[in-house]
Design an enzyme around this catalytic site. Structure first.
Site, PDB file in Angstrom:
ATOM      1  N   HIS A   1      -4.191  -9.719   1.899  1.00 14.96           N
ATOM      2  CA  HIS A   1      -5.640  -9.738   2.249  1.00 14.96           C
ATOM      3  C   HIS A   1      -6.078 -10.975   2.950  1.00 14.96           C
ATOM      4  O   HIS A   1      -5.808 -12.059   2.912  1.00 14.96           O
ATOM      5  CB  HIS A   1      -6.147  -9.953   0.674  1.00 14.96           C
ATOM      6  CG  HIS A   1      -6.172  -8.522  -0.055  1.00 14.96           C
ATOM      7  ND1 HIS A   1      -5.515  -8.311  -1.246  1.00 14.96           N
ATOM      8  CD2 HIS A   1      -6.717  -7.348   0.310  1.00 14.96           C
ATOM      9  CE1 HIS A   1      -5.819  -7.168  -1.744  1.00 14.96           C
ATOM     10  NE2 HIS A   1      -6.508  -6.603  -0.774  1.00 14.96           N
TER      11      HIS A   1
ATOM     12  N   ARG B   1      -0.754  -1.941  -6.951  1.00 13.32           N
ATOM     13  CA  ARG B   1      -1.412  -3.134  -6.102  1.00 13.32           C
ATOM     14  C   ARG B   1      -2.350  -3.662  -6.825  1.00 13.32           C
ATOM     15  O   ARG B   1      -2.274  -5.049  -6.895  1.00 13.32           O
ATOM     16  CB  ARG B   1      -1.874  -2.676  -4.811  1.00 13.32           C
ATOM     17  CG  ARG B   1      -2.378  -3.507  -3.802  1.00 13.32           C
ATOM     18  CD  ARG B   1      -2.401  -2.905  -2.436  1.00 13.32           C
ATOM     19  NE  ARG B   1      -3.292  -3.898  -1.536  1.00 13.32           N
ATOM     20  CZ  ARG B   1      -2.763  -4.721  -0.768  1.00 13.32           C
ATOM     21  NH1 ARG B   1      -1.493  -4.755  -0.801  1.00 13.32           N
ATOM     22  NH2 ARG B   1      -3.395  -5.430   0.009  1.00 13.32           N
TER      23      ARG B   1
ATOM     24  N   HIS C   1      -2.589   3.040  -5.851  1.00 10.15           N
ATOM     25  CA  HIS C   1      -3.059   1.819  -5.745  1.00 10.15           C
ATOM     26  C   HIS C   1      -3.356   1.101  -7.083  1.00 10.15           C
ATOM     27  O   HIS C   1      -3.424  -0.220  -7.166  1.00 10.15           O
ATOM     28  CB  HIS C   1      -4.608   2.009  -5.180  1.00 10.15           C
ATOM     29  CG  HIS C   1      -5.405   0.821  -4.675  1.00 10.15           C
ATOM     30  ND1 HIS C   1      -5.054   0.023  -3.530  1.00 10.15           N
ATOM     31  CD2 HIS C   1      -6.219   0.061  -5.389  1.00 10.15           C
ATOM     32  CE1 HIS C   1      -5.856  -0.959  -3.604  1.00 10.15           C
ATOM     33  NE2 HIS C   1      -6.732  -1.106  -4.546  1.00 10.15           N
TER      34      HIS C   1
ATOM     35  N   ARG D   1       0.736  -1.236  -0.216  1.00 13.92           N
ATOM     36  CA  ARG D   1       0.061  -0.087  -0.095  1.00 13.92           C
ATOM     37  C   ARG D   1       1.012   1.296  -0.107  1.00 13.92           C
ATOM     38  O   ARG D   1       2.266   1.128   0.302  1.00 13.92           O
ATOM     39  CB  ARG D   1      -1.015   0.040   1.176  1.00 13.92           C
ATOM     40  CG  ARG D   1      -1.784  -1.310   1.233  1.00 13.92           C
ATOM     41  CD  ARG D   1      -2.527  -1.200   2.834  1.00 13.92           C
ATOM     42  NE  ARG D   1      -3.268  -2.341   2.733  1.00 13.92           N
ATOM     43  CZ  ARG D   1      -3.194  -3.671   3.347  1.00 13.92           C
ATOM     44  NH1 ARG D   1      -1.960  -3.890   3.699  1.00 13.92           N
ATOM     45  NH2 ARG D   1      -3.996  -4.482   3.151  1.00 13.92           N
TER      46      ARG D   1
ATOM     47  N   TYR E   1     -10.665  -7.337  -7.211  1.00 12.17           N
ATOM     48  CA  TYR E   1      -9.870  -6.711  -8.103  1.00 12.17           C
ATOM     49  C   TYR E   1      -9.638  -7.418  -9.498  1.00 12.17           C
ATOM     50  O   TYR E   1      -9.451  -6.648 -10.509  1.00 12.17           O
ATOM     51  CB  TYR E   1      -8.260  -7.016  -7.692  1.00 12.17           C
ATOM     52  CG  TYR E   1      -7.964  -6.267  -6.461  1.00 12.17           C
ATOM     53  CD1 TYR E   1      -7.311  -5.012  -6.664  1.00 12.17           C
ATOM     54  CD2 TYR E   1      -8.083  -6.536  -5.106  1.00 12.17           C
ATOM     55  CE1 TYR E   1      -6.720  -4.265  -5.529  1.00 12.17           C
ATOM     56  CE2 TYR E   1      -7.648  -5.621  -4.028  1.00 12.17           C
ATOM     57  CZ  TYR E   1      -7.092  -4.538  -4.224  1.00 12.17           C
ATOM     58  OH  TYR E   1      -6.555  -3.671  -3.009  1.00 12.17           O
TER      59      TYR E   1
ATOM     60  N   LYS F   1      -2.599  -1.974   7.412  1.00 13.60           N
ATOM     61  CA  LYS F   1      -3.903  -1.800   7.589  1.00 13.60           C
ATOM     62  C   LYS F   1      -4.399  -3.048   8.363  1.00 13.60           C
ATOM     63  O   LYS F   1      -5.455  -3.021   9.123  1.00 13.60           O
ATOM     64  CB  LYS F   1      -4.499  -1.581   6.084  1.00 13.60           C
ATOM     65  CG  LYS F   1      -6.160  -1.398   6.177  1.00 13.60           C
ATOM     66  CD  LYS F   1      -6.533  -1.288   4.688  1.00 13.60           C
ATOM     67  CE  LYS F   1      -8.094  -1.011   4.792  1.00 13.60           C
ATOM     68  NZ  LYS F   1      -8.659  -0.806   3.571  1.00 13.60           N
TER      69      LYS F   1
END
Length: 339
Positions: A312, A289, A286, A177, A321, A204
């Site tokens: 994730h 990613r 982003h 990130r 995604y 995160k």
């Protein structure tokens, strides 16, 4: 009751709990550390906006009455605010009330009914960053300058360009990130026979740093597209042996001690894409990613393997995604097009 000491963020006194006795300096520091700086800034900004609206419309902001809050979000929706923006404002208002031991006004039936109607009327999928991956990524990297030429003195390495190449390739292969890229330090990097290992102390999904998350950065077959080579080239040229990895570079081509801000990472990616002129976005940090996830899926990586690198927790998030790519797989319309 006495408020704790402010934390340096405008309006921060409202983001700390109201207590009977003042917090010590160390206690206040821990309270501030309970939320990231970006979160605190966002809460404070949202609260200033809401309290200003209340003042203009003759309402008390604290505690907020249900009719004030329902009127506020109705006006936001009517002005075209996105559902995500309104949701964030509600979260900020809720947080300030909880910190004052006041009833949560967002739970009032009037507010929940209006909010449900706003979501059904104005709800839309969030605008997602376009994935940046080969061959577009190759063009973006190539557009980053590597040398500076001068009319009256010898040329030299273009440090900003070398940094940008490292940021793009490391960002794509690591799937970090933007906040993690900005926070990366030399101490977080370890050599490995197959490349480098990055230790992410907080993220995160790991806000308390209970166990560092490991991210691999492999050697690539092509040196011009190797994240390890690009990173080492940048560090050597910049003379960085400790401290922040990705730093600000002056217009005079000098590296500073200051790390990049996460928003600067975003801007660097957008400028790099603009230099390559690869087409409309939206582009952001982003995109790197998202590009990693999409490109890895196209090349046969499983969702579990991708989540191992991106960290994730939910495979469903990984799938979000790549849903556009998945839509074409084993699809009847795609088969009919070949008739």
């Amino acid at each position: 009751m006495t408020d704790p000491a402010p934390t340096g963020v405008p309006g921060a006194e409202l983001l700390a709990p109201q207590v009977d006795l003042p917090l010590s300096e160390q206690e206040a520091a821990y309270v501030a550390a309970a939320r990231s700086a970006n979160t605190r800034r966002g809460y404070a900004s949202d609260w200033r906006e809401f309290s200003g609206w209340c003042a203009r419309h003759g309402h008390e902001a604290l505690p907020a009455a249900p009719e004030a809050l329902s009127g506020y979000i109705t006006e936001l929706a009517g002005a075209g605010a996105k559902v995500g923006t309104i949701s964030r404002r509600l979260s900020s208002i809720r947080f300030v009330h909880v910190m004052r031991d006041l009833p949560d006004p967002t739970d009032a039936r009037r507010v929940t009914a209006v909010w449900e109607g706003i979501r059904r009327t104005h709800g839309a999928p969030p605008v997602q960053a376009r994935p940046l991956m080969p061959p577009d990524l190759d063009d973006v990297v190539d557009a980053c300058p590597t040398t500076r030429s001068y009319a009256t003195r010898p040329g030299e390495d273009d440090l900003a360009g070398l940094r940008d190449r490292a940021l793009l390739l490391v960002g794509f292969f690591s799937a970090l990130r933007r906040s993690e890229l900005a926070a990366l330090t030399v101490a977080d990097i370890a050599d490995h026979p197959r490349g480098l290992v990055l230790s992410i102390s907080r993220s995160k999904t790991n806000p308390y740093g209970t166990e560092p998350e490991l991210v691999v950065l492999p050697h690539a077959h092509r040196a011009a597209r190797c994240p390890v080579t690009a990173l080492r080239t940048w560090l050597d040229a910049a003379g960085i042996t400790e401290g922040p990895v990705l730093r600000k570079v002056t217009r005079g081509n000098r590296v500073t001690d200051r790390p990049l801000h996460p928003e600067s990472v975003n801007e660097i990616v957008q400028r790099a894409v603009a230099r390559a002129d690869i087409g409309p976005g939206p582009w952001s940090a982003h995109s790197l990613r998202a590009g990693h996830v999409t490109y890895a899926h196209q090349r046969g990586a499983s969702d579990r393997a991708i989540a191992h690198q991106t960290r994730h927790r939910s495979l469903a998030t990984v799938g979000a995604y790549i849903r556009i790519d998945n839509a074409w797989e084993d699809n009847s319309a795609a088969l009919l097009a070949g008739l």
